[in-house]
Design a protein around this motif. Structure first.
Motif, PDB file in Angstrom:
ATOM      1  N   LEU A 137       3.202  -7.818  -2.601  1.00  0.00           N
ATOM      2  CA  LEU A 137       2.148  -6.789  -2.059  1.00  0.00           C
ATOM      3  C   LEU A 137       1.868  -7.247  -0.709  1.00  0.00           C
ATOM      4  CD1 LEU A 137       0.111  -5.807  -5.068  1.00  0.00           C
ATOM      5  CD2 LEU A 137       1.492  -4.558  -4.058  1.00  0.00           C
ATOM      6  N   THR A 138       1.422  -8.465  -0.160  1.00  0.00           N
ATOM      7  CA  THR A 138       1.124  -8.969   0.823  1.00  0.00           C
ATOM      8  C   THR A 138       1.846  -8.253   2.144  1.00  0.00           C
ATOM      9  OG1 THR A 138       0.152 -10.954   0.132  1.00  0.00           O
ATOM     10  CG2 THR A 138       0.693 -10.851   2.440  1.00  0.00           C
ATOM     11  N   PRO A 139       3.210  -8.165   2.058  1.00  0.00           N
ATOM     12  CA  PRO A 139       3.957  -7.586   3.184  1.00  0.00           C
ATOM     13  C   PRO A 139       3.634  -6.106   3.355  1.00  0.00           C
ATOM     14  CG  PRO A 139       5.502  -9.026   1.975  1.00  0.00           C
ATOM     15  CD  PRO A 139       4.267  -8.767   1.077  1.00  0.00           C
ATOM     16  N   LEU A 140       3.213  -5.469   2.368  1.00  0.00           N
ATOM     17  CA  LEU A 140       3.095  -4.026   2.332  1.00  0.00           C
ATOM     18  C   LEU A 140       1.802  -3.730   2.961  1.00  0.00           C
ATOM     19  CD1 LEU A 140       4.270  -3.017  -1.225  1.00  0.00           C
ATOM     20  CD2 LEU A 140       5.302  -3.214   0.940  1.00  0.00           C
ATOM     21  N   THR A 141       0.836  -4.758   3.044  1.00  0.00           N
ATOM     22  CA  THR A 141      -0.555  -4.419   3.641  1.00  0.00           C
ATOM     23  C   THR A 141      -0.731  -4.924   5.363  1.00  0.00           C
ATOM     24  OG1 THR A 141      -1.329  -6.817   3.201  1.00  0.00           O
ATOM     25  CG2 THR A 141      -1.617  -5.110   1.503  1.00  0.00           C
ATOM     26  N   THR A 187      -7.604 -11.342   6.976  1.00  0.00           N
ATOM     27  CA  THR A 187      -8.966 -11.171   7.143  1.00  0.00           C
ATOM     28  C   THR A 187      -9.607 -10.868   5.737  1.00  0.00           C
ATOM     29  OG1 THR A 187      -8.241  -8.636   7.292  1.00  0.00           O
ATOM     30  CG2 THR A 187      -8.466  -9.873   9.114  1.00  0.00           C
ATOM     31  N   TYR A 188     -10.881 -10.700   5.795  1.00  0.00           N
ATOM     32  CA  TYR A 188     -11.659 -10.321   4.519  1.00  0.00           C
ATOM     33  C   TYR A 188     -11.350  -9.116   3.943  1.00  0.00           C
ATOM     34  CZ  TYR A 188     -14.709 -14.393   5.118  1.00  0.00           C
ATOM     35  OH  TYR A 188     -15.063 -15.684   5.235  1.00  0.00           O
ATOM     36  N   PRO A 189     -11.064  -8.102   4.572  1.00  0.00           N
ATOM     37  CA  PRO A 189     -10.569  -6.644   3.863  1.00  0.00           C
ATOM     38  C   PRO A 189      -9.329  -6.984   3.177  1.00  0.00           C
ATOM     39  CG  PRO A 189     -11.434  -6.136   6.095  1.00  0.00           C
ATOM     40  CD  PRO A 189     -11.250  -8.049   6.063  1.00  0.00           C
ATOM     41  N   GLN A 190      -8.331  -7.586   3.822  1.00  0.00           N
ATOM     42  CA  GLN A 190      -6.979  -7.788   3.082  1.00  0.00           C
ATOM     43  C   GLN A 190      -7.292  -8.749   1.974  1.00  0.00           C
ATOM     44  OE1 GLN A 190      -4.149 -10.782   4.923  1.00  0.00           O
ATOM     45  NE2 GLN A 190      -2.468  -9.195   4.594  1.00  0.00           N
ATOM     46  N   PHE A 191      -8.129  -9.790   2.079  1.00  0.00           N
ATOM     47  CA  PHE A 191      -8.204 -10.735   0.895  1.00  0.00           C
ATOM     48  C   PHE A 191      -8.890  -9.929  -0.127  1.00  0.00           C
ATOM     49  CE2 PHE A 191     -11.392 -13.130  -1.560  1.00  0.00           C
ATOM     50  CZ  PHE A 191     -10.417 -14.198  -2.063  1.00  0.00           C
ATOM     51  N   PHE A 192      -9.908  -9.259   0.090  1.00  0.00           N
ATOM     52  CA  PHE A 192     -10.454  -8.626  -1.192  1.00  0.00           C
ATOM     53  C   PHE A 192      -9.705  -7.287  -1.674  1.00  0.00           C
ATOM     54  CE2 PHE A 192     -14.520 -10.054   0.782  1.00  0.00           C
ATOM     55  CZ  PHE A 192     -14.868 -10.697  -0.476  1.00  0.00           C
ATOM     56  N   PHE A 193      -8.934  -6.652  -0.863  1.00  0.00           N
ATOM     57  CA  PHE A 193      -7.916  -5.824  -1.279  1.00  0.00           C
ATOM     58  C   PHE A 193      -6.859  -6.142  -2.245  1.00  0.00           C
ATOM     59  CE2 PHE A 193      -3.962  -3.304  -0.854  1.00  0.00           C
ATOM     60  CZ  PHE A 193      -4.144  -2.273  -1.422  1.00  0.00           C
ATOM     61  N   VAL A 197      -3.976  -7.213  -7.143  1.00  0.00           N
ATOM     62  CA  VAL A 197      -3.239  -8.201  -7.719  1.00  0.00           C
ATOM     63  C   VAL A 197      -3.611  -8.351  -9.137  1.00  0.00           C
ATOM     64  CG1 VAL A 197      -2.317 -10.626  -7.827  1.00  0.00           C
ATOM     65  CG2 VAL A 197      -2.317  -9.150  -5.586  1.00  0.00           C
ATOM     66  N   LEU A 198      -5.011  -8.387  -9.206  1.00  0.00           N
ATOM     67  CA  LEU A 198      -5.647  -8.758 -10.550  1.00  0.00           C
ATOM     68  C   LEU A 198      -5.454  -7.541 -11.455  1.00  0.00           C
ATOM     69  CD1 LEU A 198      -7.406 -10.335 -12.269  1.00  0.00           C
ATOM     70  CD2 LEU A 198      -9.416  -9.428 -11.295  1.00  0.00           C
ATOM     71  N   SER A 199      -5.595  -6.308 -10.934  1.00  0.00           N
ATOM     72  CA  SER A 199      -5.443  -5.149 -11.692  1.00  0.00           C
ATOM     73  C   SER A 199      -3.877  -4.947 -12.103  1.00  0.00           C
ATOM     74  CB  SER A 199      -5.706  -3.902 -10.920  1.00  0.00           C
ATOM     75  OG  SER A 199      -7.192  -3.937 -10.419  1.00  0.00           O
ATOM     76  N   ILE A 200      -3.115  -5.278 -11.254  1.00  0.00           N
ATOM     77  CA  ILE A 200      -1.630  -5.092 -11.780  1.00  0.00           C
ATOM     78  C   ILE A 200      -1.155  -6.170 -12.853  1.00  0.00           C
ATOM     79  CG2 ILE A 200       0.979  -5.110 -10.997  1.00  0.00           C
ATOM     80  CD1 ILE A 200      -0.175  -4.023  -8.411  1.00  0.00           C
ATOM     81  N   SER A 201      -1.779  -7.327 -12.465  1.00  0.00           N
ATOM     82  CA  SER A 201      -1.441  -8.624 -13.173  1.00  0.00           C
ATOM     83  C   SER A 201      -2.234  -8.282 -14.832  1.00  0.00           C
ATOM     84  CB  SER A 201      -2.043  -9.988 -12.829  1.00  0.00           C
ATOM     85  OG  SER A 201      -1.458 -10.155 -11.656  1.00  0.00           O
TER      86      SER A 201
END
Length: 292
Positions: free
Chosen positions: A246-250, A258-264, A269-273
């Motif tokens: 997912l990281t490359p897609l963002t 950045t904090y927005p990327q971290f929290f997103f 990731v937690l939800s999908i996992s």
């Protein structure tokens, strides 16, 4: 958070076997199915994935493959399970040590073992050794994690007696201690180039987080966190794969690091996992990937 996982693992294991004189063969049979098999299966999954994303780190020979599997090097996060397998082997000896010598002696010895191992990774001490010590190999041994596991074990052996004392500690004081320790960890990693897992401040941080979590669990009912806790092993195994995908897609619409990327990424990731873990719970032999 890895030290906290070892604290919790020690607490649960010692709590379950506190009144037993020995550990049966069934214990190791369950660990083989619930820990070792998922570890091996996910190791192969990540090795196949790395063949497409990072082929230079994939072993080219059978000997290299066996070395990766026997040292928890198939992917960066799998060392946790490799260390837990070591602790399962040590569990009978540690239980005997607590009964033979008492908690404070075992905790003192394990503390010195952990602190001594941690100093091997510091820049100030590396020059004293003729052979360079690789941090990755130290991380994959039980030595830097022994104190955390033993503290958790000590709490597990006397859980109900100790819990009443821990609940009396002020909540704001625990928050202040954990925050201060967290700031010191960031400072040491950024300015002193010490790994966050290998400093005395890590011990203070991990202990304060554990006690804080125990207090919050007693005061509130976290059904979501409880459900997540039951699936924690599978989430731990799955999340690096989701993060890598997912990281490359963002990158095109969220600034990197950045904090927005971290929290997103954290919530997605937690939800999908969690979702994939629930799927594994519903398919035949899914527990071989999910673990228990």
């Amino acid at each position: 958070m890895v030290p906290v996982f070892f604290l919790i693992s020690g607490l649960i294991l010692f709590y379950r076997y506190a009144g037993k004189n020995s550990i049966s063969f069934g214990f190791y049979r369950k660990r083989l199915i619930n820990i070792v098999v998922p570890y091996l299966l996910w190791s192969f999954i990540y090795l196949i994935y790395s063949q497409f994303t990072d082929p230079q780190n994939v072993p080219e020979s059978l000997l290299g493959l066996l070395k990766n599997l026997m040292s928890g090097q198939a992917y960066y996060h799998l060392y946790f399970l490799f260390v837990m397998i070591q602790f399962y082997c040590l569990l009978p000896f540690l239980l005997w040590s607590f009964r033979k010598w008492g908690g404070w002696i075992v905790l003192s010895l394990s503390l010195w073992c952990t602190l001594g191992t941690q100093t091997l990774t510091w820049e100030e001490t590396k020059n004293f050794f003729p052979v360079p010590l690789e941090e990755e190999m130290i991380r994959r041994s039980f030595f830097p994690w022994l104190f955390y596991f033993c503290v958790g074990g000590w709490l597990g052996l006397r859980f109900h007696r100790t819990l009443s004392h821990l609940q009396r500690l002020p909540l704001m004081g625990l928050l202040a201690v954990s925050t201060a320790a967290g700031v010191l960890l960031v400072y040491q990693m950024a300015c002193l180039h010490r790994e966050g897992f290998y400093t005395p401040e890590t011990i203070i941080y991990a202990l304060s987080i554990l006690v804080l979590g125990l207090q919050l669990a007693q005061r509130c009912r976290f059904s979501l966190l409880e459900a997540t806790g039951r699936r924690s092993l599978a989430i731990y195994l799955i999340h690096p794969l989701m993060l890598s995908l997912l990281t490359p897609l963002t990158k095109s619409w969220i600034p990197e690091e950045t904090y927005p990327q971290f929290f997103f990424l954290f919530f997605v990731v937690l939800s999908i996992s969690v979702g994939l873990t629930m799927v594994l719970e519903r398919i035949p032999y899914g527990f071989l990937l999910k673990g228990r």
